[in-house]
Scaffold this active site. Structure first.
Site, PDB file in Angstrom:
ATOM      1  N   ARG A   1       0.946  -1.440  -0.043  1.00 24.70           N
ATOM      2  CA  ARG A   1       0.051  -0.006   0.080  1.00 24.70           C
ATOM      3  C   ARG A   1       0.920   1.364  -0.055  1.00 24.70           C
ATOM      4  NH1 ARG A   1      -3.537  -2.184  -1.882  1.00 24.70           N
ATOM      5  NH2 ARG A   1      -5.774  -2.875  -1.243  1.00 24.70           N
TER       6      ARG A   1
ATOM      7  N   GLU B   1      -3.447   7.851  -4.032  1.00 29.63           N
ATOM      8  CA  GLU B   1      -3.591   7.545  -5.330  1.00 29.63           C
ATOM      9  C   GLU B   1      -4.984   7.799  -5.604  1.00 29.63           C
ATOM     10  OE1 GLU B   1      -2.163   3.383  -5.039  1.00 29.63           O
ATOM     11  OE2 GLU B   1      -4.156   2.916  -5.444  1.00 29.63           O
TER      12      GLU B   1
ATOM     13  N   HIS C   1      -1.373   0.672 -10.010  1.00 30.99           N
ATOM     14  CA  HIS C   1      -2.098  -0.136  -9.026  1.00 30.99           C
ATOM     15  C   HIS C   1      -2.852  -1.288  -9.733  1.00 30.99           C
ATOM     16  CE1 HIS C   1      -4.235  -0.439  -5.053  1.00 30.99           C
ATOM     17  NE2 HIS C   1      -4.050  -1.986  -5.447  1.00 30.99           N
ATOM     18  N   ILE C   2      -1.903  -2.028 -10.703  1.00 33.66           N
ATOM     19  CA  ILE C   2      -2.453  -3.226 -11.529  1.00 33.66           C
ATOM     20  C   ILE C   2      -1.955  -4.334 -10.859  1.00 33.66           C
ATOM     21  CG2 ILE C   2      -2.550  -1.765 -13.631  1.00 33.66           C
ATOM     22  CD1 ILE C   2       0.160  -3.169 -14.623  1.00 33.66           C
TER      23      ILE C   2
ATOM     24  N   SER D   1      -3.246  -6.768  -9.203  1.00 33.50           N
ATOM     25  CA  SER D   1      -4.243  -8.165  -9.434  1.00 33.50           C
ATOM     26  C   SER D   1      -4.955  -8.077 -10.678  1.00 33.50           C
ATOM     27  CB  SER D   1      -5.252  -7.987  -8.313  1.00 33.50           C
ATOM     28  OG  SER D   1      -5.967  -6.947  -8.049  1.00 33.50           O
TER      29      SER D   1
HETATM   30  P1  NAP Z   1      -1.521 -11.325   4.455  1.00 32.97           P
HETATM   31  O1  NAP Z   1      -1.515 -12.827   4.044  1.00 32.97           O
HETATM   32  O2  NAP Z   1      -2.527 -10.874   5.620  1.00 32.97           O
HETATM   33  O3  NAP Z   1      -0.033 -10.894   4.870  1.00 32.97           O
HETATM   34  C1  NAP Z   1       0.250  -9.785   5.376  1.00 32.97           C
HETATM   35  C2  NAP Z   1       1.610  -9.987   5.991  1.00 32.97           C
HETATM   36  O4  NAP Z   1       2.357  -8.563   6.677  1.00 32.97           O
HETATM   37  C3  NAP Z   1       1.802 -10.829   7.381  1.00 32.97           C
HETATM   38  O5  NAP Z   1       2.985 -11.757   7.032  1.00 32.97           O
HETATM   39  C4  NAP Z   1       1.832  -9.895   8.365  1.00 32.97           C
HETATM   40  O6  NAP Z   1       2.457 -10.576   9.245  1.00 32.97           O
HETATM   41  C5  NAP Z   1       2.502  -8.654   7.896  1.00 32.97           C
HETATM   42  N1  NAP Z   1       2.385  -7.747   8.620  1.00 32.97           N
HETATM   43  C6  NAP Z   1       1.284  -6.927   8.915  1.00 32.97           C
HETATM   44  N2  NAP Z   1       1.114  -5.717   9.634  1.00 32.97           N
HETATM   45  C7  NAP Z   1       2.766  -5.778   9.703  1.00 32.97           C
HETATM   46  C8  NAP Z   1       3.574  -4.643  10.510  1.00 32.97           C
HETATM   47  N3  NAP Z   1       3.157  -3.813  10.971  1.00 32.97           N
HETATM   48  N4  NAP Z   1       4.832  -4.931  10.087  1.00 32.97           N
HETATM   49  C9  NAP Z   1       5.265  -5.948   9.353  1.00 32.97           C
HETATM   50  N5  NAP Z   1       4.816  -6.952   9.008  1.00 32.97           N
HETATM   51  C10 NAP Z   1       3.402  -6.898   9.154  1.00 32.97           C
HETATM   52  O7  NAP Z   1      -2.057 -10.539   3.187  1.00 32.97           O
HETATM   53  P2  NAP Z   1      -1.444 -10.592   1.528  1.00 32.97           P
HETATM   54  O8  NAP Z   1      -2.504 -11.387   0.989  1.00 32.97           O
HETATM   55  O9  NAP Z   1      -0.195 -11.335   1.560  1.00 32.97           O
HETATM   56  O10 NAP Z   1      -1.433  -9.147   1.312  1.00 32.97           O
HETATM   57  C11 NAP Z   1      -0.709  -8.183   1.858  1.00 32.97           C
HETATM   58  C12 NAP Z   1      -1.140  -6.531   1.261  1.00 32.97           C
HETATM   59  O11 NAP Z   1      -0.663  -6.414   0.009  1.00 32.97           O
HETATM   60  C13 NAP Z   1      -2.687  -6.414   1.220  1.00 32.97           C
HETATM   61  O12 NAP Z   1      -2.875  -6.083   2.541  1.00 32.97           O
HETATM   62  C14 NAP Z   1      -2.807  -5.480   0.445  1.00 32.97           C
HETATM   63  O13 NAP Z   1      -2.789  -4.340   1.009  1.00 32.97           O
HETATM   64  C15 NAP Z   1      -1.675  -5.497  -0.617  1.00 32.97           C
HETATM   65  N6  NAP Z   1      -1.941  -6.003  -1.985  1.00 32.97           N
HETATM   66  C16 NAP Z   1      -1.689  -5.100  -2.913  1.00 32.97           C
HETATM   67  C17 NAP Z   1      -2.301  -5.609  -4.024  1.00 32.97           C
HETATM   68  C18 NAP Z   1      -1.739  -4.568  -5.357  1.00 32.97           C
HETATM   69  O14 NAP Z   1      -2.527  -4.639  -6.237  1.00 32.97           O
HETATM   70  N7  NAP Z   1      -0.684  -3.994  -5.556  1.00 32.97           N
HETATM   71  C19 NAP Z   1      -3.136  -6.607  -4.460  1.00 32.97           C
HETATM   72  C20 NAP Z   1      -3.075  -7.664  -3.320  1.00 32.97           C
HETATM   73  C21 NAP Z   1      -2.644  -7.239  -1.871  1.00 32.97           C
HETATM   74  P3  NAP Z   1       2.344 -10.285  10.863  1.00 32.97           P
HETATM   75  O15 NAP Z   1       0.805 -10.214  11.156  1.00 32.97           O
HETATM   76  O16 NAP Z   1       2.976 -11.238  11.773  1.00 32.97           O
HETATM   77  O17 NAP Z   1       2.875  -9.021  11.177  1.00 32.97           O
END
Ligand code: NAP
Length: 318
Positions: free
Chosen positions: A237, A266, A284-285, A287
């Site tokens: 993000r 954004e 922001h592409i 997915s």
């Molecule tokens: P996820 O499986 O919930 O993984 C999130 C990871 O971040 C977990 O390992 C968590 O571990 C860690 N985390 C959370 N808070 C943290 C903090 N304060 N400091 C350090 N690590 C932290 O989610 P995901 O499916 O992998 O997706 C992750 C993020 O990617 C989403 O929330 C979304 O914002 C982003 N995303 C972006 C796109 C895009 O189009 N660019 C698409 C999909 C997702 P701990 O809880 O142990 O800290």
């Protein structure tokens, strides 16, 4: 039939997927709706579908009609939703985990390679018809093969990025608030402290959620801890990065190149980003593949159907 109000633009195939199971009111593919439009549109419906740019905060949740039982976000990130307020109002909340992980991991590799191989400058050279032919001095970038990869947020997305980076023989390091079990770690090195991860990361990938806990996490002091010439990628993000601090580091060369898919505020970008040659940007592409878009719609539709038939949907957040 349950009634769904879709308050965001969706591909026609996804609207059709929802329409197979529900009576759908589709707001259309114009700009994001205002809070007033969402409140008015949701009247008389059982579920509201939104996506990442639409903030559904406590104030908006308080105004949503009493008929509403479910809130579904067409995204895995949910920092735009107030989950506590939704739960207090008795709303079940759904998102789209897992189905977009591969597409986003592919985009993260694109960002790593686009930054490391100076794709912004290379594309401009061709499109502006300035290329005069191959020379050994032209647009030399950096290998990612064999470089230490530091991942902040080793969740579904971080692990899928690590899987792909292993093909580039990149040693994997990561930081989460909590350590993963060994089978999920896959041999990666865990750093309980973010600062220790930064010192190791020749390529840094941010794959953690947005929200207050990670706002401004990559700031001037933390960037200074990266090895000189590091490459920085943000697929998580935009709010995680302090834009001015990253731009300064790109100007000075302390960060050699960066790849960003997400931006604070954004679609309005930090103005200096448009001018930095070593910054490779995507709108922001992460997915945005047809397969993934359809799978996201299917998952939300199945989750809502399971919810109303008394099941336990895998994609329910609260
Ligand atoms: P996820 O499986 O919930 O993984 C999130 C990871 O971040 C977990 O390992 C968590 O571990 C860690 N985390 C959370 N808070 C943290 C903090 N304060 N400091 C350090 N690590 C932290 O989610 P995901 O499916 O992998 O997706 C992750 C993020 O990617 C989403 O929330 C979304 O914002 C982003 N995303 C972006 C796109 C895009 O189009 N660019 C698409 C999909 C997702 P701990 O809880 O142990 O800290």
């Amino acid at each position: 039939m349950r009634r769904l109000f879709i308050a965001c633009a969706l591909p026609p195939s996804v609207v059709a997927e929802f329409a197979r199971a529900f009576a759908v009111t589709y707001a259309g593919d114009g700009p994001p709706l205002s809070a007033d439009d969402i409140v008015a549109g949701a009247a008389g419906h059982d579920a509201l579908v939104v996506t990442a740019p639409t903030r559904v905060d406590r104030a908006l949740i308080g105004r949503l009609p009493a008929s509403l039982q479910a809130l579904a976000t067409y995204s895995v990130g949910h920092d735009h939703l107030d989950l506590t307020a939704a739960a207090e109002k008795g709303l079940a909340v759904f998102s789209t985990p897992d189905v977009l992980t591969d597409a986003c991991a592919e985009a993260a590799l694109l960002l790593m390679l686009g930054a490391a191989r100076r794709a912004t400058e290379a594309i401009a050279l061709l499109r502006e018809r300035r290329w005069t032919g191959w020379t050994p001095t032209q647009l030399n970038g950096w290998d990612i093969t064999g470089k230490r990869l530091g991942i902040v947020g080793m969740g579904r997305l971080g692990r899928a990025i690590a899987d792909r980076a292993r093909a580039f023989r990149m040693p994997i390091h990561y930081h989460n608030r909590s350590r993963l079990p060994a089978d999920l770690e896959g041999g990666a090195t865990y750093h309980p402290s973010l600062d220790a991860l930064l010192a190791a990361a020749q390529v840094l990938v941010l794959a953690c959620p947005g929200g207050e806990a990670t706002r401004g996490l990559l700031n001037r002091e933390r960037i200074a801890r990266l090895p000189p010439g590091a490459i920085v990628v943000n697929i998580g993000r935009g709010s995680v990065v302090v834009d001015a601090d990253l731009a300064d580091a790109l100007d000075s060369g302390h960060v050699a190149a960066a790849g960003l898919d997400v931006f604070d505020g954004e679609p309005a970008l930090y103005p200096r980003y448009y001018t930095l040659p070593t910054l490779f940007m995507l709108p922001h592409i992460g997915s945005a593949t047809l397969e993934t878009r359809n799978a996201m719609g299917r998952l939300l539709a199945e989750g809502l159907e399971a919810f109303w038939s008394g099941g336990a949907p895998v994609n329910r957040l609260v």
